[in-house]
Design an enzyme around this catalytic site. Structure first.
Site, short mmCIF file in Angstrom:
data_model
loop_
_atom_site.label_atom_id
_atom_site.label_comp_id
_atom_site.label_asym_id
_atom_site.label_seq_id
_atom_site.Cartn_x
_atom_site.Cartn_y
_atom_site.Cartn_z
CG ASP A 117 6.23 84.23 12.60
OD1 ASP A 117 5.98 85.37 13.03
OD2 ASP A 117 7.37 83.76 12.55
NE ARG A 126 5.04 90.29 12.63
CZ ARG A 126 5.60 89.12 12.98
NH1 ARG A 126 5.48 88.05 12.23
NH2 ARG A 126 6.27 89.03 14.11
P1 FDA Z 1 8.18 94.19 -1.14
O1 FDA Z 1 8.59 92.74 -1.17
O2 FDA Z 1 7.20 94.68 -2.12
O3 FDA Z 1 9.48 95.07 -1.15
C1 FDA Z 1 9.49 96.49 -1.12
C2 FDA Z 1 10.90 97.00 -0.97
O4 FDA Z 1 11.42 96.60 0.30
C3 FDA Z 1 11.90 96.38 -1.95
O5 FDA Z 1 11.91 97.11 -3.16
C4 FDA Z 1 13.18 96.49 -1.19
O6 FDA Z 1 13.69 97.80 -1.24
C5 FDA Z 1 12.76 96.22 0.21
N1 FDA Z 1 12.87 94.77 0.56
C6 FDA Z 1 11.85 93.91 0.71
N2 FDA Z 1 12.29 92.68 1.07
C7 FDA Z 1 13.62 92.78 1.10
C8 FDA Z 1 14.66 91.86 1.40
N3 FDA Z 1 14.41 90.58 1.71
N4 FDA Z 1 15.93 92.31 1.35
C9 FDA Z 1 16.21 93.60 1.05
N5 FDA Z 1 15.26 94.52 0.77
C10 FDA Z 1 13.99 94.12 0.79
N6 FDA Z 1 5.45 86.72 5.79
C11 FDA Z 1 4.57 85.70 6.03
O7 FDA Z 1 4.07 85.10 5.08
N7 FDA Z 1 4.29 85.34 7.32
C12 FDA Z 1 4.81 85.99 8.40
O8 FDA Z 1 4.51 85.64 9.55
C13 FDA Z 1 5.70 87.08 8.16
N8 FDA Z 1 6.26 87.78 9.18
C14 FDA Z 1 6.99 88.91 8.90
C15 FDA Z 1 7.45 89.72 9.95
C16 FDA Z 1 8.10 90.91 9.67
C17 FDA Z 1 8.54 91.78 10.81
C18 FDA Z 1 8.33 91.30 8.31
C19 FDA Z 1 9.00 92.60 7.98
C20 FDA Z 1 7.92 90.50 7.30
C21 FDA Z 1 7.26 89.30 7.57
N9 FDA Z 1 6.85 88.46 6.53
C22 FDA Z 1 6.01 87.41 6.82
C23 FDA Z 1 7.38 88.66 5.14
C24 FDA Z 1 6.44 89.50 4.29
O9 FDA Z 1 5.30 88.76 3.99
C25 FDA Z 1 7.13 89.92 2.99
O10 FDA Z 1 7.50 88.78 2.25
C26 FDA Z 1 8.37 90.78 3.17
O11 FDA Z 1 8.23 91.68 4.23
C27 FDA Z 1 8.65 91.60 1.90
O12 FDA Z 1 7.58 92.45 1.62
P2 FDA Z 1 7.64 94.04 1.76
O13 FDA Z 1 6.37 94.48 2.38
O14 FDA Z 1 8.86 94.44 2.50
O15 FDA Z 1 7.60 94.61 0.30
#
Ligand code: FDA
Length: 308
Positions: free
Chosen positions: A132, A185
């Site tokens: 990560d 990732r």
């Molecule tokens: P964004 O935050 O723009 O959200 C888009 C939409 O997704 C929202 O409108 C909502 O509908 C939905 N959504 C997003 N987050 C949600 C939540 N918590 N609860 C409910 N709905 C939600 N970060 C990092 O810094 N280091 C890492 O190693 C990782 N590893 C990692 C692994 C995996 C498998 C995932 C999915 C994410 C990570 N992350 C991470 C976290 C990542 O950086 C980020 O903060 C979150 O995925 C939220 O970003 P989104 O791309 O989902 O979009």
């Protein structure tokens, strides 16, 4: 919204609240929205149920920033047990590891050694270790460690890393990782970063995510696009179909408890999906970062809490 994000990220560092919450029953109950349970067996049970829906898993034994070598050793042991248990139960699951949990803040060499041992064990079990990515003070050292481990011919393909689209440096990092053939990732990034290193505006982060996704999709290596954002997913799908990239050549990744509807839909439509399943008693900072991403989750949690 950015204010609330900063508020929850600041709370994620609050030691008193952390120790109170992790010990309280209410805290444990609230955390169950995003955390599979406190024990290895809870995580394995969830992994099995997720696998039954045709979705792969990556297991995260919660914990970060350990302060003694013994703690790092104990954290590594949990991952060794996981690798054995996943193989014994024939689960479709790999592991996600934070280097600060392996002692990075005590000594980078210590963390590298634990990570390398995990990669060796993963290779024996035909599995994979994802490192990560944490805050930007650790980006370079994390990439260096992953690159050194991956450069050992017997560990090629067994270890990969995470790149955060909010950092300005990420395109250059991806280009280097692709040159080395390292699995990436891609995520947006979950930490509070200064404008000197990261895009402050969501629109810029999103645009960079789309740009970097295209680089990954066009490469021959198997990568993961970690997002719940419909727009990011639509952009990746459209790039893949325009360039004749088979859906089997990459995967979408999402967090346990977030957008289950979308996870299932993508599987039905023929995409590979992997869910990140965290477990363990050190859930507080992880949980606060999830609230930071979507402050509306606080209302959601409160409603469900009082309903049940
Ligand atoms: P964004 O935050 O723009 O959200 C888009 C939409 O997704 C929202 O409108 C909502 O509908 C939905 N959504 C997003 N987050 C949600 C939540 N918590 N609860 C409910 N709905 C939600 N970060 C990092 O810094 N280091 C890492 O190693 C990782 N590893 C990692 C692994 C995996 C498998 C995932 C999915 C994410 C990570 N992350 C991470 C976290 C990542 O950086 C980020 O903060 C979150 O995925 C939220 O970003 P989104 O791309 O989902 O979009």
């Amino acid at each position: 919204m950015p204010l609330l994000r900063s508020f929850f990220i600041a709370l994620s560092h609050n030691r008193a609240l952390r120790s109170f919450s992790e010990r309280s029953r209410v805290g444990v109950r609230l955390s169950s929205r995003f955390v599979a349970g406190m024990e290895i067996d809870d995580a394995l049970r969830v992994a099995e149920a997720v696998n039954q829906q045709g979705i792969a898993v990556t297991l995260d034994s919660l914990g970060e920033s350990v302060t003694t070598e013994a703690e790092a050793q104990a954290a590594a042991m949990v991952y060794h047990k996981l690798l054995d248990a996943v193989a014994a139960r024939k689960l479709n699951a790999n592991i996600s590891v934070k280097l600060t949990q392996m002692g990075l803040n005590l000594s980078p060499a210590l963390a590298e050694n634990f990570a390398e041992n995990l990669a060796r064990h993963a290779r024996e079990k035909d599995s994979f270790v994802r490192i990560d990515m944490e805050d930007s003070s650790l980006t370079q050292v994390t990439l260096d460690i992953v690159q050194r481990i991956h450069a050992k011919p017997e560990l090629r393909g067994v270890i990969g890393v995470v790149i955060q689209a909010y950092l300005y440096r990420s395109q250059a990092d991806i280009e280097q990782l692709l040159a080395d053939g390292i699995r990436v990732r891609l995520c947006k990034g979950a930490y509070q970063e200064p404008a000197a290193v990261a895009y402050p505006r969501k629109a810029d982060v999103d645009a960079n995510f789309v740009r970097l996704s295209s680089l990954l999709l066009a490469s021959p290596v198997y990568h993961g696009l970690a997002t719940h954002d419909d727009a990011m997913i639509a952009a990746a799908r459209s790039f893949a179909s325009q360039h004749g990239i088979d859906p089997g050549r990459f995967e979408f990744q999402m967090l346990f408890g977030v957008r289950r509807d979308l996870q299932r839909r993508l599987v039905r439509e023929g995409y590979n999906v992997r869910v990140y399943v965290p477990f363990g008693s050190d859930w507080y900072p992880y949980f606060m970062r999830r609230l930071a991403e979507r402050p509306a989750n606080v209302l959601f949690l409160a409603k469900n809490f009082f309903r049940s």
